[in-house]
Design an enzyme around this catalytic site. Structure first.
Site, short mmCIF file in Angstrom:
data_model
loop_
_atom_site.label_atom_id
_atom_site.label_comp_id
_atom_site.label_asym_id
_atom_site.label_seq_id
_atom_site.Cartn_x
_atom_site.Cartn_y
_atom_site.Cartn_z
N GLY A 58 27.80 -0.28 -48.95
CA GLY A 58 27.92 -0.29 -47.50
C GLY A 58 26.66 -0.88 -46.90
N ASN A 59 26.28 -0.39 -45.75
CA ASN A 59 25.12 -0.96 -45.05
C ASN A 59 23.85 -0.92 -45.88
OD1 ASN A 59 26.57 -1.57 -42.67
ND2 ASN A 59 26.51 0.59 -42.10
N VAL A 60 23.59 0.21 -46.52
CA VAL A 60 22.36 0.32 -47.32
C VAL A 60 22.53 -0.40 -48.65
CG1 VAL A 60 20.74 1.90 -48.43
CG2 VAL A 60 21.77 2.54 -46.26
N LYS A 94 18.89 20.17 -36.25
CA LYS A 94 20.22 19.61 -36.44
C LYS A 94 21.17 20.33 -35.48
CE LYS A 94 22.46 16.72 -39.23
NZ LYS A 94 22.01 15.47 -39.82
N GLY A 101 28.59 1.96 -54.25
CA GLY A 101 28.66 2.03 -52.78
C GLY A 101 27.82 0.91 -52.20
#
Ligand code: NAD
Length: 369
Positions: free
Chosen positions: A196-198, A94, A194
């Site tokens: 969103g995209n997922v 990371k 939530g």
């Protein structure tokens, strides 16, 4: 010469870098500085036994260097476990860039960062994360090929969310099998927080299977749109989400949603969602949710479709292959529950053991030649 043991004995204030690395056996940390562009970055490589370390680059206005280093070390270790548990030949890495992404980021800084990534010759492969967007990846890509998770128009694999959502859906089915002996979600009351995209993609899978889905999102416009598109019910009182009568709770927005208060209130049988770092404190709340008799599917396994998708981009992308690999999430989730029961340990710990076993096993293969 300073011995490792001596470093461990002394305080982190005196030995803030290598001593921190020894705590979780990080392999390498690269500190990057460039006065001309203002770049200050840290690339942390946790483990490369399974393959090159892969993980996104985060740009964040950390209060100090220790905070940035700690974040890089924590997140890179998380990537090692996520990839290993998903059965990928990838290690964990990371990068963090210290600064405000809204005011301090520019092309030269990103390209300079790309040069640093390139200097590691593939030992670290970067991707997007908080504060770093597609445009930045375009700049980084100008200086290095060790980039993944690119959009389709840059020759990448595009939005990983459908693969992630498919993995969440399969993990949820495995959780249902564990709880009720049958993996059908038909008729189950499922709350998705939530969308969103997922979350949206997940809701589509669930509705198709006949689940009774209720949804909530702070984005009112999106909430109404997805409800209209899918037929899912809108949750009117978001404060009461944790008190709702439901079979499955699917957190698909933010992390740290499972804490002492919320676990105390939850009446569901299963928690299975896409959000990262759902347990506010892994050791405390992983145990607490187990003791409450709720099946918790560990987030980093549930949402591993995203990293699986990125991995297949490195192989010459093919969504069918990525989806086929994501199907293994079902069996991995069941294996986690088996280990959790056999060893009487929380499920997140069982998932860690699966990851550690893969690293140990494959490590032996590599040492034999
Ligand atoms: P997204 O940004 O597209 O969606 C998140 C949604 O959550 C947004 O619609 C936002 O309005 C909503 N939200 C924010 N706070 C909320 C709250 N308090 N209550 C209800 N809704 C709230 O993100 P995404 O790509 O769908 O990812 C969702 C989660 O899954 C994130 O935690 C992400 O880190 C994790 N994840 C995503 C992927 C992926 O492939 N996209 C992969 C692994 C993990």
């Amino acid at each position: 010469m300073i011995e490792v043991q001596d470093i461990k004995k002394s305080s982190l204030a005196e030995n803030p870098v290598i001593a921190q690395m020894t705590l979780n056996n990080h392999e390498q940390v690269l500190f990057c500085n460039d006065n001309d562009t203002g770049l200050k970055a840290i690339i942390a490589i946790h483990n490369t036994v399974l393959g090159p370390s892969l993980g996104g680059t985060r740009m964040w206005p950390y209060n100090n260097e220790m905070e940035a280093l700690t974040d890089a070390l924590r997140l890179s270790r998380g990537m090692t476990y996520k990839s290993a548990a998903a059965g990928l030949n990838l290690g964990g890495g990371k990068a963090v860039i210290i600064g405000d992404s809204k005011t301090q980021k520019n092309e030269t800084m990103m390209r300079r960062f790309g040069k640093f990534v390139n200097s590691l010759s593939g030992k670290y492969i970067t991707a997007e994360d908080v504060g770093v967007n597609t445009k930045d990846m375009e700049y980084i890509k100008m200086e290095t090929d060790y980039v993944s998770g690119l959009p389709l128009n840059m020759g990448g694999s595009g939005d990983p969310s459908p693969v992630t959502a498919y993995g969440v859906y399969l993990s949820m089915k495995a959780s249902a099998k564990e709880k009720w002996g049958n993996d059908s979600l038909s008729g189950k009351k499922i709350v998705v927080q939530g969308i969103g995209n997922v979350g949206e993609n997940l809701v589509k899978h669930l509705v198709k299977e006949g689940a009774k889905v209720s949804i909530y999102d702070i984005n009112e416009e999106r909430l109404q749109l997805v409800a209209k598109e899918t037929g899912a019910a809108v949750i009117a009182d978001p404060k009461g989400i944790f008190d709702m009568d439901m079979d499955i709770y699917a957190p698909c927005a933010l992390g740290a949603v499972l804490n002492t208060d919320t676990i105390g209130r939850l009446k569901c049988s299963i928690v299975c969602g896409a959000a990262n770092n759902q347990l506010a404190e892994e050791t405390v709340h992983g145990k607490m949710i187990m003791e409450k008799g709720i099946i918790y599917a560990p987030d980093f396994v549930v949402n591993s479709g995203g990293i699986i998708n990125v991995f297949y981009e490195l192989q010459g992308y093919n969504r069918e292959r990525a989806m086929a690999h994501a199907e293994k999430i079902y069996q991995t989730t069941l294996n986690i529950f088996k280990i959790s029961k056999e060893q009487n340990i929380p499920t997140y710990m069982a998932a860690n053991r699966i990851a550690e076993k893969r690293i140990a096993d494959i490590g032996k293969v590599k040492l034999t030649f």
